[in-house]
Scaffold this motif. Structure first.
Motif, PDB file in Angstrom:
ATOM      1  N   GLN A 159       0.862  -1.176   0.000  1.00 56.08           N
ATOM      2  CA  GLN A 159       0.000   0.000   0.000  1.00 56.08           C
ATOM      3  C   GLN A 159       0.904   1.234   0.000  1.00 56.08           C
ATOM      4  O   GLN A 159       2.097   1.149   0.250  1.00 56.08           O
ATOM      5  CB  GLN A 159      -0.846   0.045   1.285  1.00 56.08           C
ATOM      6  CG  GLN A 159      -1.692  -1.188   1.551  1.00 56.08           C
ATOM      7  CD  GLN A 159      -2.671  -0.959   2.693  1.00 56.08           C
ATOM      8  OE1 GLN A 159      -3.460  -0.024   2.671  1.00 56.08           O
ATOM      9  NE2 GLN A 159      -2.613  -1.810   3.691  1.00 56.08           N
ATOM     10  N   PRO A 177      -4.606   2.121   0.413  1.00 57.59           N
ATOM     11  CA  PRO A 177      -4.480   1.190  -0.723  1.00 57.59           C
ATOM     12  C   PRO A 177      -4.111   1.900  -2.031  1.00 57.59           C
ATOM     13  O   PRO A 177      -4.464   3.065  -2.250  1.00 57.59           O
ATOM     14  CB  PRO A 177      -5.878   0.559  -0.802  1.00 57.59           C
ATOM     15  CG  PRO A 177      -6.393   0.636   0.606  1.00 57.59           C
ATOM     16  CD  PRO A 177      -5.882   1.955   1.130  1.00 57.59           C
ATOM     17  N   TYR A 186     -11.252   0.035  -1.591  1.00 58.85           N
ATOM     18  CA  TYR A 186     -10.657  -1.065  -2.348  1.00 58.85           C
ATOM     19  C   TYR A 186      -9.646  -0.504  -3.356  1.00 58.85           C
ATOM     20  O   TYR A 186      -9.930   0.470  -4.055  1.00 58.85           O
ATOM     21  CB  TYR A 186     -11.763  -1.844  -3.071  1.00 58.85           C
ATOM     22  CG  TYR A 186     -11.294  -3.194  -3.568  1.00 58.85           C
ATOM     23  CD1 TYR A 186     -11.335  -4.317  -2.736  1.00 58.85           C
ATOM     24  CD2 TYR A 186     -10.773  -3.350  -4.853  1.00 58.85           C
ATOM     25  CE1 TYR A 186     -10.883  -5.550  -3.173  1.00 58.85           C
ATOM     26  CE2 TYR A 186     -10.320  -4.576  -5.301  1.00 58.85           C
ATOM     27  CZ  TYR A 186     -10.375  -5.675  -4.458  1.00 58.85           C
ATOM     28  OH  TYR A 186      -9.915  -6.891  -4.885  1.00 58.85           O
ATOM     29  N   PRO A 187      -8.451  -1.105  -3.427  1.00 59.92           N
ATOM     30  CA  PRO A 187      -7.434  -0.558  -4.337  1.00 59.92           C
ATOM     31  C   PRO A 187      -7.884  -0.619  -5.796  1.00 59.92           C
ATOM     32  O   PRO A 187      -8.560  -1.564  -6.205  1.00 59.92           O
ATOM     33  CB  PRO A 187      -6.217  -1.453  -4.090  1.00 59.92           C
ATOM     34  CG  PRO A 187      -6.757  -2.694  -3.461  1.00 59.92           C
ATOM     35  CD  PRO A 187      -7.981  -2.288  -2.696  1.00 59.92           C
ATOM     36  N   GLU A 194      -1.499  -9.332  -4.050  1.00 55.78           N
ATOM     37  CA  GLU A 194      -2.240  -8.857  -2.874  1.00 55.78           C
ATOM     38  C   GLU A 194      -2.782 -10.004  -2.023  1.00 55.78           C
ATOM     39  O   GLU A 194      -2.773  -9.947  -0.799  1.00 55.78           O
ATOM     40  CB  GLU A 194      -3.425  -7.977  -3.313  1.00 55.78           C
ATOM     41  CG  GLU A 194      -3.056  -6.595  -3.803  1.00 55.78           C
ATOM     42  CD  GLU A 194      -2.569  -6.578  -5.254  1.00 55.78           C
ATOM     43  OE1 GLU A 194      -2.488  -7.649  -5.892  1.00 55.78           O
ATOM     44  OE2 GLU A 194      -2.251  -5.477  -5.744  1.00 55.78           O
ATOM     45  N   PHE A 263      -7.203  -4.321   6.125  1.00 55.76           N
ATOM     46  CA  PHE A 263      -6.823  -4.571   4.726  1.00 55.76           C
ATOM     47  C   PHE A 263      -7.094  -6.027   4.345  1.00 55.76           C
ATOM     48  O   PHE A 263      -7.532  -6.319   3.223  1.00 55.76           O
ATOM     49  CB  PHE A 263      -5.344  -4.217   4.490  1.00 55.76           C
ATOM     50  CG  PHE A 263      -4.955  -4.285   3.034  1.00 55.76           C
ATOM     51  CD1 PHE A 263      -5.339  -3.282   2.148  1.00 55.76           C
ATOM     52  CD2 PHE A 263      -4.211  -5.349   2.536  1.00 55.76           C
ATOM     53  CE1 PHE A 263      -4.996  -3.341   0.796  1.00 55.76           C
ATOM     54  CE2 PHE A 263      -3.856  -5.416   1.191  1.00 55.76           C
ATOM     55  CZ  PHE A 263      -4.253  -4.404   0.318  1.00 55.76           C
ATOM     56  N   ILE A 267      -9.501  -6.886   1.212  1.00 50.31           N
ATOM     57  CA  ILE A 267      -9.002  -7.518  -0.011  1.00 50.31           C
ATOM     58  C   ILE A 267      -9.594  -8.916  -0.208  1.00 50.31           C
ATOM     59  O   ILE A 267      -9.533  -9.485  -1.296  1.00 50.31           O
ATOM     60  CB  ILE A 267      -7.444  -7.540   0.004  1.00 50.31           C
ATOM     61  CG1 ILE A 267      -6.873  -7.569  -1.414  1.00 50.31           C
ATOM     62  CG2 ILE A 267      -6.895  -8.678   0.828  1.00 50.31           C
ATOM     63  CD1 ILE A 267      -6.919  -6.279  -2.139  1.00 50.31           C
TER      64      ILE A 267
END
Ligand SMILES: *[C@@H]1O[C@H](CO)[C@@H](O)[C@H](O)[C@H]1NC(C)=O
Ligand SMILES: *[C@@H]1O[C@H](CO)[C@@H](O)[C@H](O)[C@H]1NC(C)=O
Ligand SMILES: *[C@@H]1O[C@H](CO)[C@@H](O)[C@H](O)[C@H]1NC(C)=O
Ligand SMILES: *[C@@H]1O[C@H](CO)[C@@H](O)[C@H](O)[C@H]1NC(C)=O
Ligand SMILES: *[C@@H]1O[C@H](CO)[C@@H](O)[C@H](O)[C@H]1NC(C)=O
Length: 382
Positions: A159, A177, A186-187, A194, A263, A267
């Motif tokens: 991140q 992220p 959310y990235p 990930e 996280f 994810i």
């Protein structure tokens, strides 16, 4: 670090594992390579291990040496690309059980495992990989000495990071992220490492084998874990199904632990449980994933086992700094002991049921692979 001479290796063993002749007839283009001159055998074909134990540093390998069940020091195979500190793979003379040490951290882990899978000394297409390392543990989920089996492995520190003092106290964490501007979103930029998911049916079998072990503990560990407010922390060591976090940064404290738990949940779409913390497993899984894509290994044959040596955060009333540098959680030696105690049950279980079950593989019923779906299928974690 405590001395290993305190570790008793004269534990009651499984019966010695039945040996079979090393397989030499291997389909495909594998080129035979002679063992290094450490060995005295006439093996010329690839070594086709049934189980490959992956350790990360010396203390973890020490508990698998000089044991009654098997002797992986019968054959040493120098593998180009292994760590300068750990240049050899080690195998039993029949090639059924092998072991290596990657060296610590993501770079060492990826480099060693990538070198292994490309080395024609080995045929790893039907090998079970048993990651056997110690780890930090989330006290909300488990305790020191426990043996933890992951289904998801999350690279939690992949991140953006600001020092919290540079971005202001209205942020709950300095980790944000990739591709977004606030924590918890959310990235939108995905690297591919990930999150990995491994075979849950195999994990269940490994857990059942591990539960045969009478786990070790220490009075120091009992006293330190009693300070925590969570039932999971204060109860004695057990075998637990819960997920893994990988970070090169050896972090400690409640805020980073909370950030990385968040996280993990983000994810995995709320499916993963942040539990064990270590520095290698995502890297190992990426190397094995690429090898699986090239049909060099079977990604459904991976067990991610970590024994908890310390807590990822202090108990109430002790500072994060004091907890990390000056207190002894007492989990180090029991966790190492338990890697062996659980590990020998898993190795024995796989070899003991090889013909009936493990040779043909344990079919996964869950998605396995990475966030891209590289091995086929659609990730079930969003
Ligand atoms: C393999 O290496 C270990 C040290 O890493 C050594 O103790 C052992 O004797 C070696 N085995 C052989 C067969 O040379
Ligand atoms: C924190 O405050 C700054 C300045 O007011 C603002 O730009 C930023 O969006 C805030 N961050 C969060 C996470 O609320
Ligand atoms: C843990 O292992 C140590 C070293 O072998 C031994 O002295 C101790 O009795 C064991 N404790 C338990 C609870 O098994
Ligand atoms: C983790 O998520 C919870 C719930 O959204 C939030 O209250 C907490 O501040 C988060 N932790 C960190 C360190 O950002
Ligand atoms: C994520 O979880 C939510 C809530 O359980 C669910 O509705 C959604 O379908 C999930 N998304 C994916 C892509 O798995």
């Amino acid at each position: 670090m405590p001395s290993f001479t305190t570790l008793s290796r004269a534990l009651l063993g499984l019966p010695l594992l039945a040996g079979t002749v090393l397989t030499t007839a291997v389909p495909g283009k594998l080129q035979p390579r002679h063992y290094s001159n450490h060995t005295n055998s006439s093996n010329v074909g690839p070594i086709k291990p049934k189980v490959f134990i992956i350790n990360l540093f010396s203390p973890e390998s020490a508990v698998f040496y000089n044991i009654p069940e098997f002797n992986v020091l019968e054959h040493n195979i120098t593998v180009p690309g292994f760590s300068p500190k750990f240049p050899d793979a080690h195998c039993t003379s029949n090639g059924e059980i092998c072991q290596l040490v990657t060296g610590e951290g993501e770079i060492n882990a990826a480099a060693t495992i990538s070198s292994l899978v490309l080395d024609k000394t080995f045929d790893l297409t039907t090998t079970y990989f048993l990651i056997a390392g110690i780890a930090g543990v989330n006290p909300e989920v488990a305790t020191t000495g426990s043996v933890l089996f992951a289904r998801f492995e999350v690279q939690v520190a992949l991140q953006y990071e600001f020092d919290i003092r540079d971005i202001g106290s209205n942020f709950s964490t300095g980790y944000i992220p990739y591709g977004v501007k606030v924590p918890g979103e959310y990235p939108t930029a995905i690297y591919g490492t990930e999150v990995f998911e491994v075979n849950d049916a195999l994990r269940s079998l490994a857990i059942a084998f591990a539960k045969r072990a009478h786990l070790n503990d220490s009075t120091t560990a009992q006293e330190y874990r009693a300070k925590y407010a969570f039932t999971a922390a204060t109860t004695g060591p057990s075998v637990v199904a819960c997920d893994g976090a990988t970070s090169d940064v050896y972090y400690s404290g409640p805020i980073l632990s909370s950030a990385f738990a968040n996280f993990t949940s983000l994810i995995t779409n709320g499916t993963g449980t942040y539990c064990s913390t270590a520095q290698e497993d995502s890297a190992i899984l990426e190397s094995l994933l690429r090898a699986a894509k090239a049909r060099l290994v079977d990604f459904s044959r991976i067990i991610v086992m970590r024994a908890a040596s310390n807590f990822d955060r202090p108990p109430p009333s002790i500072s994060a700094y004091d907890h990390f540098f000056y207190r002894t959680s007492g989990g180090f030696l029991p966790s190492l002991m338990n890697l062996y105690l659980a590990g020998r049950e898993i190795v024995g279980g796989i070899l003991g049921q090889w013909e009936g079950a493990f040779a043909k593989g344990i079919p996964p019923t869950n998605y396995i692979g990475d966030i891209f779906g590289s091995l086929g299928g659609v990730p079930d974690f969003g």
